[in-house]
Design an enzyme around this catalytic site. Structure first.
Site, mmCIF file in Angstrom:
data_model
loop_
_atom_site.group_PDB
_atom_site.id
_atom_site.type_symbol
_atom_site.label_atom_id
_atom_site.label_comp_id
_atom_site.label_asym_id
_atom_site.label_seq_id
_atom_site.Cartn_x
_atom_site.Cartn_y
_atom_site.Cartn_z
ATOM 1 N N ASP A 170 -6.629 -6.210 -5.446
ATOM 2 C CA ASP A 170 -5.792 -6.370 -4.249
ATOM 3 C C ASP A 170 -5.815 -7.806 -3.734
ATOM 4 O OD1 ASP A 170 -4.061 -5.663 -2.157
ATOM 5 O OD2 ASP A 170 -5.734 -5.281 -0.807
ATOM 6 N N GLU A 184 0.832 -1.205 0.000
ATOM 7 C CA GLU A 184 0.000 0.000 0.000
ATOM 8 C C GLU A 184 0.868 1.257 0.000
ATOM 9 O OE1 GLU A 184 -0.856 -2.814 1.777
ATOM 10 O OE2 GLU A 184 -2.333 -3.131 0.212
ATOM 11 N N ASN A 188 0.303 -7.779 -3.479
ATOM 12 C CA ASN A 188 -0.369 -7.045 -4.551
ATOM 13 C C ASN A 188 0.560 -6.086 -5.287
ATOM 14 O OD1 ASN A 188 -0.647 -5.488 -1.897
ATOM 15 N ND2 ASN A 188 -1.102 -3.923 -3.408
#
Lengths: 607, 138
Positions: A332, A207, A290
């Site tokens: 994701d 992220e 991811n």
């Protein structure tokens, strides 16, 4: 192929007989007290729990059988300890000899409990120097997934990008190595994995637009021996001609050509889950997370090797094969779930398999020597793909579920990005039943991607993704799964998403915890509840079992809601007067049943 | 080095010294501040609308490090020790003041100190406190 329920071969079990003699037990306890050499520890004596997944195959299966489906209703708490930390307590304790080791979430205290003394007093505790900046660079609470015991050392990661080795006897710090760059958004909650003299570690930061990697450290000194990127040029990925042989993909520079320009440099590919090792093949297996950002339109291409499983040589890090579960990930769907190594019958033939429950909702069975997909079946509601094409290994997509900033809000994508099961919640495998045991989430999401700008050291996401319950209305479950048929055997639905790991034993008992704070023992063959106990906070950790110095079998687990549930549960926090939140959908009621709090629980059989 | 004084520099750019002594822009548009809040990834930690995510809510009228304009500016420009990055270097003073304007333009909701599962819900717990802004230091 269905598997029978009859007694299975003992396969050299040391404690399958519940009527084991007292003398044998005494001898076993004596042996367990002797500090183990690496070879001993890594073959995992049954009375101990020396690595996160119990063994190199990550089965989380114990051959202890004193707690059984017949006496499991007598399970009682025998000891508790507040860790003094409120964040999410993922991971699991270790038991080595007669000592239990517990690592807390940040600030990553390591406790060593003396199991031979009444009340299990501390032998020592280790308070590392760890940066508070790690709190703000963590996507999803300040969790830690545990330690690994090897060669007299407790090895674990501090959240701020360091790996430490602590003397298991004295608590003295033996080495401390910086492995990650906090200022680039790299944090390190995963549990290290030790093979021979290598400590293998990786970062979180999917992220934050990190440039993902794994490193191999020398167990004696902590020095970094090799670094392998998960994305980027072959030379950095350690994909060498003649050694790297992926089953489906051909050609050079796969992990560079499948990205636009140099987007791989901020392409994510974190490593925050679990690792496995096959000693015969000399291969370490781990999943990659991811791609960054979530807005897939900023990174056309397959984005290899995000959403993939990689097989490497532990000695030099060389990549041997790789398989991508979710090419060009739109949702994701990290692939960092536990890779369980087991013999699975596919088409009537026993295969040396790697079994994983991917966030994308499919359970995959791979040939662990080659990376060929042998079977793939949905284990929860799946809407983004119609199936997996076994000829190509690629998913058959539903084009209406593709996301991207130009596509607006895409509705009803199943499973949600929390996964069909969270990778934080590893499954267990029993060779007695031949079944896998796993928590699940029954959640779908709407996915609205937006353009994201990379600013080093800050989040790099680009999506809003509210969740809702899947079919049936319940939010989670715990189930037994037959990988040879691709079918559920039994399932216990749970009101809230189920977030604990699984444990299964030779007593045919499976153990798990729930998000509203119940710890449960169930019959591994039927799912029937044997006992339950309210443990004070939601369970997001993984139960373990061990033999105490008294020869009795115990089960240990952490309570302590957190991880993603620090973000999602809304109102389970009470320690910060500057942060008060309303209940959040779709689990409005969770604050009624639990609040934060880290507690170690030990259960044993009552009279 | 005193680690607690150490901050992550967003974008890898260190903030200038004495930023509060510099000229404050005469006008700062909250709407521009809202778009900066997204563009600089503030919402990645504090949530869309700043309602709280992994980082605390910035619209509940409660502040760890003070809720005056200058204190909020300082939090953003120089960062805070629990991992709030220092944005002063990458954004500059005017842009940070614009984000301050956005945050201060948000309505502070009434404080309802009770969450109740009794029949009638929170209403059963009595009237809410008067809306106000308070500083808290956990």
């Amino acid at each position: 192929m269905e598997r029978g329920l009859g007694p299975l071969p003992s396969s050299g079990a040391e404690d399958q007989d519940p009527c084991m003699s007292a003398r044998t037990l005494a001898l076993f306890a004596l042996l367990a007290a002797v500090p183990a050499r690496p070879a001993v520890a890594q073959t995992a004596s049954d009375g101990e729990w020396t690595m996160p997944g119990k063994d190199y195959a990550s089965t989380r299966y114990s051959r202890l059988a004193r707690i059984t489906r017949d006496n499991g209703s007598r399970l009682r708490p025998v000891w508790t300890f507040s860790t003094g930390v409120l964040a999410g307590h993922q991971g699991q304790p270790l038991v080595v000899g007669n000592t239990m080791y517990v690592v807390t979430p940040w600030p990553n205290v390591l406790y060593a409990f003396d199991l031979t003394q009444e009340g299990y007093p501390l032998k020592w505790k280790y308070r590392p120097d760890v940066s508070p900046n790690a709190i703000g660079e963590s996507c999803c609470d300040v969790i830690n997934r545990g330690a690994f015991y090897a060669d007299g050392k407790i090895v674990y990661n501090l959240l701020d990008g360091h790996t430490v080795a602590v003397d298991a006897g004295s608590g003295r710090e033996m080495w401390k190595t910086q492995i990650a760059d906090l200022a680039a958004g790299e944090t390190t909650p995963m549990a290290p994995f030790v093979v021979k003299n290598r400590v293998i570690v990786g970062p979180s930061g999917g992220e934050f637009g990190i440039y993902g990697w794994v490193k191999g450290l020398d167990l004696e000194t902590g020095k970094v021996v090799w670094t392998a990127r998960n994305i980027g040029p072959d030379a950095d990925v350690l994909a060498r001609p003649g050694t790297f042989k992926p089953f489906y993909d051909q050609g050079a520079e796969l992990a560079k050509r499948s990205w636009p320009d140099s987007a791989y440099r901020t392409g994510g590919a974190p490593v925050w889950g679990w690792m496995s090792y096959d000693p015969e093949l000399d291969l370490v297996y781990y999943g990659v997370g991811n791609p960054s950002p979530y807005n897939a339109e900023q990174r056309p291409g397959d984005n290899k090797w995000t959403g993939s499983v990689l097989a490497r040589r532990p000695g030099d890090g060389a990549l041997v094969w790789a398989y991508q579960f979710t090419p060009h990930d739109n949702w994701d769907y990290d692939a960092v779930s536990s890779m369980v190594l087991a013999d699975v019958k596919i088409g009537g033939r026993a295969r040396k398999a790697l079994v994983t429950f991917n966030k994308n909702g499919f359970q995959y069975t791979l040939d662990r020597a080659t990376g060929e997909v042998l079977a793939a079946a949905p284990y929860v509601q799946v809407s983004w793909a119609r199936g997996i094409d076994l000829k190509t290994g690629r998913p058959v997509l539903d084009s209406t579920k593709l996301t991207g900033a130009s596509k607006g809000n895409v509705k009803d994508v199943c499973p949600s990005l929390e996964g069909g099961v969270s990778p934080a919640s590893p499954p267990a495998y029993s060779p007695r039943t031949g079944w896998f045991y796993t928590s699940t989430n029954n959640m779908c999401m709407d996915f609205a991607a937006t353009p994201a700008q990379h600013v080093r050291g800050t989040p790099y996401i680009g999506a809003g993704t509210p969740y809702h319950a899947g079919p049936g209305g319940h939010l989670g479950s715990f189930m037994a799964w037959d990988a040879s048929t691709g079918k559920k055997v039994w399932e216990n639905t749970e009101h809230f998403p189920n977030w604990s790991g699984a444990l299964v034993t030779a007593g045919d008992v499976a153990f798990y915890g729930t998000l509203d704070g119940w710890f449960k023992a169930v019959d591994a063959r039927t799912g029937k509840l044997l006992s339950k106990f309210k443990v004070g906070s939601g369970v997001v950790g993984n139960p373990i079992t061990y033999l105490g110095p008294d020869g009795k079998q115990y089960v240990a687990v952490y309570a302590g809601i957190g991880g993603d549930w620090f973000l999602l549960a809304g109102d389970v926090r009470s320690d910060d007067p500057a942060d008060v939140r309303p209940p959040s959908d779709p689990y409005k009621d969770i604050g009624r049943h639990t609040s934060q709090g880290g507690i170690v629980w030990i259960f044993g059989l009552g009279e | 080095m005193d680690r607690d004084q150490d901050r992550i520099a967003a974008g890898g750019v260190l903030p200038a010294a004495n930023a509060l002594a510099a000229r404050r822009p005469a006008k700062a548009d909250p709407e521009v501040g809202a778009s900066l809040f997204g563009a600089m990834n503030c919402d990645g930690c504090h949530g869309g609308g700043a309602i709280g995510w992994v980082g605390p809510s910035l619209v509940d009228g409660r502040w760890r490090y003070g809720g005056s304009d200058e204190e909020i500016f300082t939090s953003i420009f120089y960062g805070r020790p629990k991992g709030m990055p220092a944005y002063g270097g990458v954004m500059g003073s005017d842009a940070v003041w614009t984000v301050v304007a956005y945050l201060k333009a948000q309505p502070v909701p009434p404080v309802v100190p009770t969450t109740s599962w009794l029949p009638g819900g929170n209403a059963a717990a009595g009237p809410p406190e008067q809306s106000k802004t308070r500083d808290t230091q956990p």
